[in-house]
Write a protein that holds these residues in place. Sequence first.
Motif, PDB file in Angstrom:
ATOM      1  N   GLY A 125       0.978  -1.270   0.050  1.00 45.11           N
ATOM      2  CA  GLY A 125      -0.014   0.042   0.041  1.00 45.11           C
ATOM      3  C   GLY A 125       0.840   1.265   0.021  1.00 45.11           C
ATOM      4  N   ARG A 126       2.219   1.182  -0.367  1.00 49.91           N
ATOM      5  CA  ARG A 126       3.187   2.287  -0.330  1.00 49.91           C
ATOM      6  C   ARG A 126       3.689   2.203  -1.844  1.00 49.91           C
ATOM      7  NH1 ARG A 126       2.434   5.940   3.323  1.00 49.91           N
ATOM      8  NH2 ARG A 126       4.360   6.579   3.043  1.00 49.91           N
ATOM      9  N   PRO A 127       3.927   3.618  -2.392  1.00 52.98           N
ATOM     10  CA  PRO A 127       4.491   3.632  -3.727  1.00 52.98           C
ATOM     11  C   PRO A 127       5.936   3.151  -3.794  1.00 52.98           C
ATOM     12  CG  PRO A 127       3.387   5.704  -3.415  1.00 52.98           C
ATOM     13  CD  PRO A 127       3.201   4.743  -2.108  1.00 52.98           C
ATOM     14  N   ILE A 128       6.291   2.528  -4.709  1.00 50.17           N
ATOM     15  CA  ILE A 128       7.772   2.176  -5.157  1.00 50.17           C
ATOM     16  C   ILE A 128       8.105   2.408  -6.624  1.00 50.17           C
ATOM     17  CG2 ILE A 128       9.341   0.308  -5.477  1.00 50.17           C
ATOM     18  CD1 ILE A 128       7.715  -1.327  -3.650  1.00 50.17           C
TER      19      ILE A 128
ATOM     20  N   LEU B  73       8.484   5.068  -0.717  1.00 53.29           N
ATOM     21  CA  LEU B  73       7.754   6.328  -0.115  1.00 53.29           C
ATOM     22  C   LEU B  73       7.783   5.796   1.200  1.00 53.29           C
ATOM     23  CD1 LEU B  73       7.231   9.085  -0.960  1.00 53.29           C
ATOM     24  CD2 LEU B  73       4.583   8.379  -1.088  1.00 53.29           C
ATOM     25  N   ASP B  74       8.567   6.528   2.155  1.00 53.26           N
ATOM     26  CA  ASP B  74       8.502   6.095   3.527  1.00 53.26           C
ATOM     27  C   ASP B  74       7.250   6.917   4.308  1.00 53.26           C
ATOM     28  OD1 ASP B  74       9.196   8.729   4.289  1.00 53.26           O
ATOM     29  OD2 ASP B  74      11.137   8.212   4.915  1.00 53.26           O
TER      30      ASP B  74
ATOM     31  N   ASP C 249       6.450  10.580   3.933  1.00 53.51           N
ATOM     32  CA  ASP C 249       6.402  11.020   2.247  1.00 53.51           C
ATOM     33  C   ASP C 249       7.591  11.474   1.651  1.00 53.51           C
ATOM     34  OD1 ASP C 249       3.757  10.308   2.133  1.00 53.51           O
ATOM     35  OD2 ASP C 249       2.924  12.270   2.970  1.00 53.51           O
ATOM     36  N   ASN C 250       8.586  10.693   2.107  1.00 49.96           N
ATOM     37  CA  ASN C 250      10.107  11.064   1.737  1.00 49.96           C
ATOM     38  C   ASN C 250      10.571   9.709   0.768  1.00 49.96           C
ATOM     39  OD1 ASN C 250      10.247  13.658   2.708  1.00 49.96           O
ATOM     40  ND2 ASN C 250      11.051  12.541   4.608  1.00 49.96           N
ATOM     41  N   TRP C 251      11.258   9.861  -0.521  1.00 49.10           N
ATOM     42  CA  TRP C 251      11.621   8.833  -1.169  1.00 49.10           C
ATOM     43  C   TRP C 251      13.025   8.522  -0.563  1.00 49.10           C
ATOM     44  CZ3 TRP C 251       8.489   6.364  -4.398  1.00 49.10           C
ATOM     45  CH2 TRP C 251       7.463   6.664  -4.986  1.00 49.10           C
ATOM     46  N   ARG C 252      12.971   7.158  -0.348  1.00 45.64           N
ATOM     47  CA  ARG C 252      14.210   6.694   0.303  1.00 45.64           C
ATOM     48  C   ARG C 252      14.743   5.438  -0.747  1.00 45.64           C
ATOM     49  NH1 ARG C 252      15.547  10.217   3.927  1.00 45.64           N
ATOM     50  NH2 ARG C 252      14.359  10.632   5.536  1.00 45.64           N
TER      51      ARG C 252
END
Length: 170
Positions: free
Chosen positions: A71-74, A88-89, A92-95
């Motif tokens: 349920g989280r974007p990759i 997306l953590d 809401d930061n891309w890690r």
Amino acid sequence: MIPSPMRAPARRAGSAGFTLIEVMVVLVIMGVMATSLSIGLDSLRGRDADQALKRLRLVLEATADRAVVRGRPIALELLSDGYRFSALDPDDNWRPLNDPPVFTEKALPAGLAWGGLRLGGSSETGATRLQFGVETPEYELRVTTPGGEARLTGKATGEVQLQMPGRTAS
């Protein structure tokens, strides 16, 4: 007894040295081996490219599945010489996502290069990020290979079809 000047020197048994024919035979054998090795390496390079494309197809399908399940974007980020993943953590930061063996940064084998990424119904092919979320995007990723251009077509179901030059695989 006085040696006769007409007598040839005695040849020692087991003297070292090769005849011209022996040297030529060895050179011919070495040439044949070098040629077959060169041909073998060329076919391995082509096989590496095919394997990399098949692996990329499976990785794209796994990325779509993982994004839906979590349920989280990759995102798949296309680099000049390979690709990597970001997630997306909760803040809401891309890690960077480094989850071996599937979600690690990979380099493209020699002979492969990105040909363009087209998202959805867009006609633009300049995107460098493919984002998977709860809904899987439709896209077309083109990869140039030594034999022509391959296409990875992503469907809304998460299935990815791989079309390689001269043949089609799913």
